[in-house]
Design a protein around this motif. Structure first.
Motif, PDB file in Angstrom:
ATOM      1  N   TYR A  65       1.234   1.960   0.010  1.00 38.22           N
ATOM      2  CA  TYR A  65       0.665   0.993  -0.923  1.00 38.22           C
ATOM      3  C   TYR A  65      -0.848   1.018  -0.839  1.00 38.22           C
ATOM      4  O   TYR A  65      -1.418   0.857   0.238  1.00 38.22           O
ATOM      5  CB  TYR A  65       1.137  -0.433  -0.661  1.00 38.22           C
ATOM      6  N   THR A  66      -1.491   1.236  -1.963  1.00 39.72           N
ATOM      7  CA  THR A  66      -2.899   0.934  -2.172  1.00 39.72           C
ATOM      8  C   THR A  66      -3.007   0.376  -3.581  1.00 39.72           C
ATOM      9  O   THR A  66      -2.151   0.667  -4.436  1.00 39.72           O
ATOM     10  CB  THR A  66      -3.825   2.164  -2.052  1.00 39.72           C
ATOM     11  N   PRO A  67      -4.033  -0.409  -3.882  1.00 45.14           N
ATOM     12  CA  PRO A  67      -4.179  -0.899  -5.262  1.00 45.14           C
ATOM     13  C   PRO A  67      -4.208   0.225  -6.284  1.00 45.14           C
ATOM     14  O   PRO A  67      -3.583   0.123  -7.343  1.00 45.14           O
ATOM     15  CB  PRO A  67      -5.498  -1.670  -5.206  1.00 45.14           C
ATOM     16  N   ASP A  68      -4.911   1.312  -5.980  1.00 45.34           N
ATOM     17  CA  ASP A  68      -4.999   2.419  -6.936  1.00 45.34           C
ATOM     18  C   ASP A  68      -3.639   3.065  -7.173  1.00 45.34           C
ATOM     19  O   ASP A  68      -3.284   3.400  -8.315  1.00 45.34           O
ATOM     20  CB  ASP A  68      -5.993   3.476  -6.447  1.00 45.34           C
ATOM     21  N   GLN A 117      -1.398   0.696  -9.311  1.00 45.79           N
ATOM     22  CA  GLN A 117      -1.854   0.629 -10.706  1.00 45.79           C
ATOM     23  C   GLN A 117      -1.597   1.937 -11.441  1.00 45.79           C
ATOM     24  O   GLN A 117      -1.218   1.932 -12.620  1.00 45.79           O
ATOM     25  CB  GLN A 117      -3.331   0.240 -10.740  1.00 45.79           C
ATOM     26  N   PRO A 144       0.608  -8.039   0.482  1.00 48.62           N
ATOM     27  CA  PRO A 144      -0.418  -7.659  -0.501  1.00 48.62           C
ATOM     28  C   PRO A 144       0.148  -6.966  -1.730  1.00 48.62           C
ATOM     29  O   PRO A 144      -0.322  -7.192  -2.850  1.00 48.62           O
ATOM     30  CB  PRO A 144      -1.356  -6.741   0.282  1.00 48.62           C
ATOM     31  N   ALA A 145       1.164  -6.127  -1.560  1.00 52.16           N
ATOM     32  CA  ALA A 145       1.695  -5.387  -2.709  1.00 52.16           C
ATOM     33  C   ALA A 145       2.400  -6.311  -3.694  1.00 52.16           C
ATOM     34  O   ALA A 145       2.266  -6.151  -4.908  1.00 52.16           O
ATOM     35  CB  ALA A 145       2.645  -4.293  -2.231  1.00 52.16           C
ATOM     36  N   THR A 146       3.174  -7.281  -3.184  1.00 56.68           N
ATOM     37  CA  THR A 146       3.870  -8.183  -4.104  1.00 56.68           C
ATOM     38  C   THR A 146       2.888  -9.130  -4.792  1.00 56.68           C
ATOM     39  O   THR A 146       3.071  -9.462  -5.967  1.00 56.68           O
ATOM     40  CB  THR A 146       4.967  -8.972  -3.370  1.00 56.68           C
ATOM     41  N   THR A 147       1.851  -9.551  -4.085  1.00 52.33           N
ATOM     42  CA  THR A 147       0.828 -10.383  -4.726  1.00 52.33           C
ATOM     43  C   THR A 147       0.135  -9.597  -5.838  1.00 52.33           C
ATOM     44  O   THR A 147      -0.085 -10.110  -6.950  1.00 52.33           O
ATOM     45  CB  THR A 147      -0.193 -10.864  -3.690  1.00 52.33           C
ATOM     46  N   HIS A 148      -0.199  -8.351  -5.561  1.00 48.46           N
ATOM     47  CA  HIS A 148      -0.817  -7.480  -6.567  1.00 48.46           C
ATOM     48  C   HIS A 148       0.115  -7.309  -7.768  1.00 48.46           C
ATOM     49  O   HIS A 148      -0.332  -7.328  -8.925  1.00 48.46           O
ATOM     50  CB  HIS A 148      -1.133  -6.130  -5.923  1.00 48.46           C
ATOM     51  N   LEU A 197      -0.112 -10.146 -10.202  1.00 55.18           N
ATOM     52  CA  LEU A 197      -1.352 -10.107 -10.980  1.00 55.18           C
ATOM     53  C   LEU A 197      -1.314  -9.033 -12.062  1.00 55.18           C
ATOM     54  O   LEU A 197      -2.010  -9.144 -13.080  1.00 55.18           O
ATOM     55  CB  LEU A 197      -2.540  -9.879 -10.047  1.00 55.18           C
ATOM     56  N   LEU A 198      -0.501  -7.995 -11.854  1.00 52.90           N
ATOM     57  CA  LEU A 198      -0.360  -6.935 -12.856  1.00 52.90           C
ATOM     58  C   LEU A 198       0.714  -7.251 -13.900  1.00 52.90           C
ATOM     59  O   LEU A 198       0.967  -6.438 -14.786  1.00 52.90           O
ATOM     60  CB  LEU A 198      -0.016  -5.611 -12.172  1.00 52.90           C
TER      61      LEU A 198
END
Length: 293
Positions: A203-206, A209, A232-236, A239-240
């Motif tokens: 998992y990374t934001p990039d 996405q 962090p991944a589920t929170t992200h 938001l997506l």
């Protein structure tokens, strides 16, 4: 359906973890069903279910699935999603002459015979490691076609499970284009399994996405993440505009040194959803959003 609804999936057991790693892990039908009920009451609307044999080793035994599914339905109206992945021991493994193991595809198919509304569809082949044991989890194109035919025969909606961009772009896209599912296509992206599954992505934001950008038209997505990446991944994902999976299948700890329960993980996820201005979907709302209603 209002756009602020988030589907929370609880994955209470999985096919890998043991009670020796976390004694809160439910493994037998009655205790899994009770955990699912409590998670439903806390805000989960989908249950991603694995089953175990009486000795706690992995299986896709249809009789055990039917027993578990019946017990869950007696307790709540959560959407039931059975696994065709199985696990890493028990009935799932066939030892090969070269010292490796195959995850038994025919046993995996039995996950579609338990009477669920949904089931996972892993249409890729990976090499996996659990402990010192190396396994080939094979779902070749022809095996994908066999699975797809059984999904259609049983009237089960796939949860397309992917671990990397290639998994989205290859057989998931091919089978959707061939009419093996109806929109919305529900795609679960499992991240941070890269230490156990060759070809899986961290998992990374990039990375998340970029995988979202590759989804087929008319898809909705869920994010699962292993271990410390779960939060962090589920929170992200929220938001997506996506949906989330939590549970002891993916993460045995609530925080450093603190063993989790399934209920703790769902309760925290629901708090985060609401803090971000969203609401957890009810089971009825989830069925509508998934095209099951």
């Amino acid at each position: 359906m209002a756009s602020n609804k988030v589907i929370v999936t609880i994955a209470p057991t999985g096919g890998m973890a043991k009670k020796s790693q976390n004694p809160n892990l439910p493994t037998q039908p009655e205790e899994i069903a009770e955990s699912v009920r409590r998670c439903h009451d806390a805000g989960a609307s989908v249950a991603a279910l694995h089953v175990r044999r009486p000795d706690d080793e992995a299986t896709c035994n249809a009789d055990i699935y039917r027993r578990l599914n019946d017990l869950v339905r007696e307790r709540c109206d959560i959407v039931i999603n059975n696994s065709t992945g199985g696990g890493v021991d028990g009935d799932m493994l066939i030892e090969r002459p070269d010292g490796l193991f195959d995850v038994n595809f025919d046993e995996r198919m039995k996950g579609l015979d338990g009477g669920a509304e949904m089931a996972t569809f892993d249409c890729f082949t990976v090499a996996a490691m659990h402990g010192k044991r190396e396994m080939l989890v094979s779902t070749t194109p022809s095996q994908c076609d066999r699975l797809a035919a059984r999904f259609r025969e049983k009237g089960i909606k796939p949860e397309w499970e992917v671990f990397s961009p290639a998994h989205i772009l290859q057989d998931v896209t091919r089978l959707i284009a061939a009419g093996c599912d109806k929109p919305p296509y529900y795609i679960n992206m499992v991240l941070n399994a890269d230490r156990g599954f060759q070809g899986a992505m961290p998992y990374t934001p990039d990375i998340l996405q970029s995988m979202v950008r590759l989804l087929p038209k008319d898809s909705i997505f869920c994010v699962s993440a292993i271990g410390t990446a779960q939060l962090p991944a589920t929170t992200h994902a929220i938001l997506l505009g996506g949906h989330v999976r939590v549970g002891l299948e993916d993460n045995l700890y609530y925080s450093k040194g603190v063993m989790a329960t399934n209920e703790m993980l769902v309760e925290r996820q629901v708090r985060i959803i609401r803090e971000l201005g969203f609401e957890p979907a009810t089971a009825a709302e989830a069925r509508d959003m998934l095209g099951l209603a």
